[in-house]
Design an enzyme around this catalytic site. Sequence first.
Site, mmCIF file in Angstrom:
data_model
loop_
_atom_site.group_PDB
_atom_site.id
_atom_site.type_symbol
_atom_site.label_atom_id
_atom_site.label_comp_id
_atom_site.label_asym_id
_atom_site.label_seq_id
_atom_site.Cartn_x
_atom_site.Cartn_y
_atom_site.Cartn_z
ATOM 1 N N HIS A 195 -15.224 18.137 -26.109
ATOM 2 C CA HIS A 195 -15.277 19.452 -25.464
ATOM 3 C C HIS A 195 -14.788 20.572 -26.375
ATOM 4 O O HIS A 195 -14.387 21.629 -25.913
ATOM 5 C CB HIS A 195 -14.469 19.437 -24.154
ATOM 6 C CG HIS A 195 -15.082 18.556 -23.100
ATOM 7 N ND1 HIS A 195 -14.492 18.326 -21.884
ATOM 8 C CD2 HIS A 195 -16.240 17.837 -23.090
ATOM 9 C CE1 HIS A 195 -15.268 17.499 -21.167
ATOM 10 N NE2 HIS A 195 -16.314 17.186 -21.883
ATOM 11 N N VAL A 235 -8.861 19.508 -25.242
ATOM 12 C CA VAL A 235 -9.032 20.511 -26.295
ATOM 13 C C VAL A 235 -7.692 20.965 -26.877
ATOM 14 O O VAL A 235 -7.641 21.857 -27.709
ATOM 15 C CB VAL A 235 -9.805 21.751 -25.764
ATOM 16 C CG1 VAL A 235 -11.198 21.365 -25.310
ATOM 17 C CG2 VAL A 235 -9.043 22.454 -24.643
ATOM 18 N N SER A 267 -10.728 10.504 -15.369
ATOM 19 C CA SER A 267 -11.084 10.302 -13.959
ATOM 20 C C SER A 267 -12.436 9.616 -13.815
ATOM 21 O O SER A 267 -12.812 9.192 -12.732
ATOM 22 C CB SER A 267 -11.132 11.656 -13.260
ATOM 23 O OG SER A 267 -12.073 12.488 -13.916
#
Length: 264
Positions: free
Chosen positions: A135, A119, A207
């Site tokens: 996001h 973000v 991840s």
Amino acid sequence: MSAEEDFSRSVVTEPHSGGLIAEAADMIGAAGSIVVSTGAGMSRESGVRTFRGEEGLWKEYRAEDLASIEGIRKDPALVWEWYRERLKACQELEPHAGYYALVSMQNGKGILPLITQNVDGLHQKAGVKDVIELHGNLRTASCIDSCGVSRVQMTGDLFEKLPPRCSCGSILRPDVVLFGEQLPEQALSRAFRLADSCDLMMVIGTSMVVYPASSLPLIALRRGVKVIEINPEETPLSSLDGVLSLRYTAGSVLPELVKAVYGV
Ligand SMILES: [Zn+2]
């Protein structure tokens, strides 16, 4: 001292595997439409503290007190103070060499949609044009009661008196996806469409544990489309068929990769 100089000193230099980089460069050169997906690891190299892992911000704060609608309603001044600091910290950061390598790739390909879970706006700061923010973002805010006021720029004026108010009298909320909220529908559906139509996907610094971003490369792989993963850590994606995994940081390997493809 520029951020790039700063960055180059922080990278552990190790010999890159020329064979794998050459293979990845060939794949990038041959692909018609490439989609890039980036996660927290990309930002971390520029110094952004992440929400997961040892140094995560959540170690210092209770997530539900800061990044939820309930938290904002309960103590809006506290939450906004935290967002003000977060925004300030992000604004002071500079994109590392990996961000600029993606800009070179965008220029080389002519078009390069980039999906990100971050973000902080660092891709835009580097000059990437087509960023899909799964996001949300830290640049704007909207009315918490959805009166119609949205995308108010988070500038210094907004923070003069906390919490910032909407013209309807209610409070504003940052346009980041908060806990328990749905992801922005337009961004999400475009990300899925891109995963379903690209010729090659690059997954950088993620991840692979945060849904739905983690499912995007799987959609591509299912169609027989190859995926290049760039991550110093092994992830659930690394060993899958069709994945070329480069176990390096983005800032160290992307410039080398882009130079191999475009010579810049
Ligand atoms: Zn309002």
